[in-house]
Design a protein around this motif. Structure first.
Motif, PDB file in Angstrom:
ATOM      1  N   ASN A 167       0.565  -1.684  -0.094  1.00  0.00           N
ATOM      2  CA  ASN A 167       0.159  -0.155   0.062  1.00  0.00           C
ATOM      3  C   ASN A 167       0.769   0.944   0.025  1.00  0.00           C
ATOM      4  O   ASN A 167       0.303   2.054   0.669  1.00  0.00           O
ATOM      5  CB  ASN A 167      -0.926  -0.168   0.960  1.00  0.00           C
ATOM      6  N   SER A 222      -0.915  -5.646  -0.610  1.00  0.00           N
ATOM      7  CA  SER A 222      -1.817  -4.349  -1.173  1.00  0.00           C
ATOM      8  C   SER A 222      -3.097  -4.113  -1.291  1.00  0.00           C
ATOM      9  O   SER A 222      -3.697  -4.959  -2.228  1.00  0.00           O
ATOM     10  CB  SER A 222      -0.765  -3.610  -1.983  1.00  0.00           C
ATOM     11  N   ASP A 252      -4.423  -1.091  -2.705  1.00  0.00           N
ATOM     12  CA  ASP A 252      -4.287  -0.074  -3.617  1.00  0.00           C
ATOM     13  C   ASP A 252      -3.901  -0.288  -5.097  1.00  0.00           C
ATOM     14  O   ASP A 252      -3.343  -1.355  -5.149  1.00  0.00           O
ATOM     15  CB  ASP A 252      -3.290   1.342  -3.017  1.00  0.00           C
TER      16      ASP A 252
END
Length: 376
Positions: free
Chosen positions: A144, A171, A173
């Protein structure tokens, strides 16, 4: 008694005569005249009196870059950085740099790239050259970090690296997509979080480079600041740590993590390292260190460091990068007893146990006070 007294009188009178003679000699010299010097001392005085001309490292580098651009053919697109780095290393072998003045190295590189660009017509001014011809790879473990990872990669891509390995784990994102589209890095993706240390171990498994440099995806460190760690391995070190101790407060105000870091170093007779640890980036390892410690041990950085010291590897802390004030604060590493600090302290306890298995419960410390034989 009389003999001793007479000898004392003779010696005292002799000293008085020498003092008077010396005073008379000074009085006979013209006022303001320099005291006569021996030939040897006169030569030293003359050498000290010569004006010292500081080296203009940028100008020296620019001249060297112009000459190399004239005498060597333009490298092909894919090999520009490495071939130019080879020319640079040949140059600096003729003019070694002082470890305590890395600014001279950076100035010389900047001048060299300017000179090479002006003559060759190839824009290489933003690059940063390495003081080694050995292969260098970088491993980054990210989670992230879409807001910062591309800035980190930009600095790394300025250098002639063998490869950049990015381990994206857990992650939620667009970190993975940004790295894939915006760089030529080798990207390893895990949907579940592995942790930074496990990610670094995974990345280390994938590279066969002579020198491996480790950075974080949430801290942008200029390429110039990474050079001393690579140079330390080039010059014979096996582990090059970030010297973070100067950024800590007085010992009474240290946090528990910093104190346990120092405990490990002191226990292994390396009090000079203070709180410097493999838990802090940037740091670099040699291929010998990876083979000796074992890549799987990198999953617990304090354990890897303790084993490196216990097995006689050359461990040093050549440079300081402030990663304390720039460290991103989140819910996991904030507060007096957070999950990250608890994990790191636990890692150091595991490290101490590992080296005790190798060298005994007392490590290198002898037991001189306790008379244990009386308990038998």
């Amino acid at each position: 008694m009389k003999l001793r007294k007479s000898k004392g009188i003779i010696a005292e009178s002799s000293m008085k005569r020498k003092a008077v003679s010396s005073r008379n000699g000074r009085l006979r010299r013209p006022l303001g005249a320099l005291r006569p010097r021996s030939k040897k001392s006169s030569l030293k005085f003359a050498l000290r009196s010569l004006p010292r001309t500081p080296v203009d490292w940028k100008a020296w580098g620019e001249q060297a870059g112009r000459e190399d651009a004239l005498h060597d053919p333009k490298p092909e697109d894919g090999n520009q950085k490495k071939l130019l780095n080879d020319l640079w290393v040949t140059r600096i072998k003729q003019k070694p740099f002082n470890d305590r003045a890395w600014k001279h190295y950076w100035e010389a590189v900047k001048g060299y790239l300017i000179g090479y660009s002006l003559v060759s017509g190839i824009n290489v001014k933003d690059w940063m050259l390495l003081p080694t011809q050995r292969t260098v790879s970088v491993v980054i473990s990210v989670m992230n970090e879409e807001a910062t990872v591309m800035n980190v990669l930009h600095q790394l891509q300025r250098m002639p690296l063998e490869e950049i390995i990015v381990v994206v784990n857990g992650s939620g994102d667009s970190t993975f997509q940004k790295v894939r589209k915006g760089s030529n890095a080798i990207v390893v993706h895990y949907s579940e979080p592995l942790g930074y240390d496990v990610g670094r171990a995974v990345g280390s498994k994938l590279t066969g480079a002579d020198i491996v440099l480790y950075v974080d995806g949430d801290m942008t460190v200029a390429a110039e600041q990474l050079i001393p760690f690579i140079a330390a391995i080039e010059r014979g070190a096996d582990v090059a740590l970030n010297h973070i101790s100067p950024y800590l407060k007085t010992y009474t105000h240290w946090d528990g993590v910093s104190k346990v870091k120092k405990l490990i170093n002191v226990s292994l007779c390396r009090s000079d390292l203070g709180a410097d640890s493999l838990t802090a980036v940037p740091h670099a390892l040699s291929r010998k260190a990876l083979d000796t410690i074992g890549i799987e041990q990198l999953m617990v950085p304090p354990k890897a460091q303790a084993l490196a010291l216990a097995k006689g590897l050359v461990v040093t802390a050549p440079w300081s990068v402030d990663v304390i004030t720039t460290n991103r604060v989140n819910q996991h590493n904030a507060g007096a007893h957070n999950s990250v600090s608890d994990m790191i302290i636990g890692d150091h306890i595991e490290a101490l146990h590992a080296v005790q298995k190798l060298g005994g419960a007392r490590l290198s410390f002898t037991d001189l006070i306790r008379k244990r034989s009386y308990l038998a």
